[in-house]
Design an enzyme around this catalytic site. Sequence first.
Site, PDB file in Angstrom:
ATOM      1  N   LYS A  15     -24.171   7.158 -10.825  1.00  0.00           N
ATOM      2  CA  LYS A  15     -22.899   6.553 -10.468  1.00  0.00           C
ATOM      3  C   LYS A  15     -21.926   6.718 -11.631  1.00  0.00           C
ATOM      4  O   LYS A  15     -22.311   6.576 -12.793  1.00  0.00           O
ATOM      5  CB  LYS A  15     -23.113   5.075 -10.146  1.00  0.00           C
ATOM      6  CG  LYS A  15     -21.897   4.322  -9.635  1.00  0.00           C
ATOM      7  CD  LYS A  15     -22.285   2.888  -9.274  1.00  0.00           C
ATOM      8  CE  LYS A  15     -21.132   2.097  -8.681  1.00  0.00           C
ATOM      9  NZ  LYS A  15     -21.558   0.732  -8.271  1.00  0.00           N
ATOM     10  N   SER A  24     -23.812  -3.798  -4.195  1.00  0.00           N
ATOM     11  CA  SER A  24     -23.274  -2.442  -4.268  1.00  0.00           C
ATOM     12  C   SER A  24     -24.304  -1.325  -4.267  1.00  0.00           C
ATOM     13  O   SER A  24     -23.943  -0.164  -4.079  1.00  0.00           O
ATOM     14  CB  SER A  24     -22.384  -2.299  -5.503  1.00  0.00           C
ATOM     15  OG  SER A  24     -21.209  -3.055  -5.367  1.00  0.00           O
ATOM     16  N   SER A  44     -20.336  -0.513  -3.743  1.00  0.00           N
ATOM     17  CA  SER A  44     -19.534   0.487  -4.422  1.00  0.00           C
ATOM     18  C   SER A  44     -20.326   1.722  -4.855  1.00  0.00           C
ATOM     19  O   SER A  44     -19.744   2.703  -5.310  1.00  0.00           O
ATOM     20  CB  SER A  44     -18.904  -0.153  -5.671  1.00  0.00           C
ATOM     21  OG  SER A  44     -19.906  -0.560  -6.605  1.00  0.00           O
TER      22      SER A  44
END
Length: 479
Positions: A80, A174, A150
């Site tokens: 990420k 997330s 996210s």
Amino acid sequence: MAHLHELSLVEASARIASGSLTPLELTEAVLARIAAVDGVVGAFVTVTAEEALREAALATAEIVAGSYRGPLHGIPVAYKDLIDTAGVATTASSRVREHHVPEADAAVVAALKRAGMVMVGKTHTHEFAYGGVTPTTRNPWDPGRMVGGSSGGSAAAVSYGGALAAVGTDTAGSIRIPASLCGVVGFKPTYGRVSRTGVASLAWSLDHVGPLARTVTDAAWMLNAMAGHDVRDPGSVTARVQDFAAGIDDGVEGLRLGIPVNYFTERIDPETARMVAAAVATLVEQGAVVVPMEIPQAEHFGAVITGIMMPEASAYHRRTLRDTPELYTDEVRGLLEVGETILATDYIDALRFRQSLKAAWRDAVVALDVDVVVTPTVFTTALPADDPVYRWDDGRVDSASVGYGRLSIPGNLFGLPTLQVPCGFSTSGLPVGVQIMGRPFADQTVLRVGRSVERVQAASAGEDPAAPHTVPARAPGLQ
């Protein structure tokens, strides 16, 4: 036979260990998959193809020479874009950090490098992880639908074969939300298990780092390398790091499953509720015991996490919000500005109330002698990207940005080990997930229950229990 990019980490590792597959061959296949479909999905901010091929060639040479580091050696992984990678831009999917190139790896990247994993790129996040949508990324099962967030890029990449595993962050769901919507496994370990050094923060007292993968065992193997105490992270714990995959196939005989009768049963899509109930039924068939439980004071979960997250996020961004506010998206800048209006006394009250809620949850679990709490991961499947709203029969609506995180909040408020596992597909062919929450530091138990769900799902589909769910050919552009 599965394509190389469709292999689980466990399957690929076995082939590499046997000599029937090299890390270079595997990495080449994954990079080809990214080149073929990421233009549709948009999972990656940056693809590090040249670096990945060099790392894969080195891993291949090491293994041939007898220097095999273990089951992660030569496995392609994505990170990420909140997670620092030395020499590779880490932008948080924001213009604020458009030119940020870290000099050092985050602790988790360094750990996985030591284990021999090969980085193929950085994946999109909702800007600074402050949202549950990941607007840059589409769902591999249906590119007309959203991916969640996210850690949406990480989930999408694993789902379509752009990496065999990925690392995400989880502040209010997330990791688990996009993992559910994309049909992969996502695990948020106990708070403090995995170092956050070198990871951009959303809310320091809620942030977790964890793996996304094709199978539960894949995630456990990742956690084995990621977990450990780090003096640089003030939230890091000194708890002993065990083999999280040990006993993962031992089944659930005698385990007590807390099944909520409130909160997690409210405003749930009926098809999702039925599928999660079916997954629970398979655990009962394997010897688990259902224990109905009332979740105490659940009506306060949303307000308390908001009262903590917003001021912590605004404190982290205070300087750049003053210096370059125009570089933020309107959405995130607005949230940060609102966070600055929350009084310090209100923040302290939220922290205190959190402890009260945590104690009430613990007391309920202990009183009923519950091993894990089993719920839906999200209230529905992936919503259309151009109309991210769920409409109930009575006229009420739930937006993705609010509704998707509702069921994942307790895991972060209380720092509980929490796993998302696919439990089937809706009638429209979209993934549905089940969420398993354990007691603090009972990460192994949570993974064992998830593995039991996974084995039944694989058997019912006529698959090898270790096989991943693959992206269907019907998805436009993803054949």
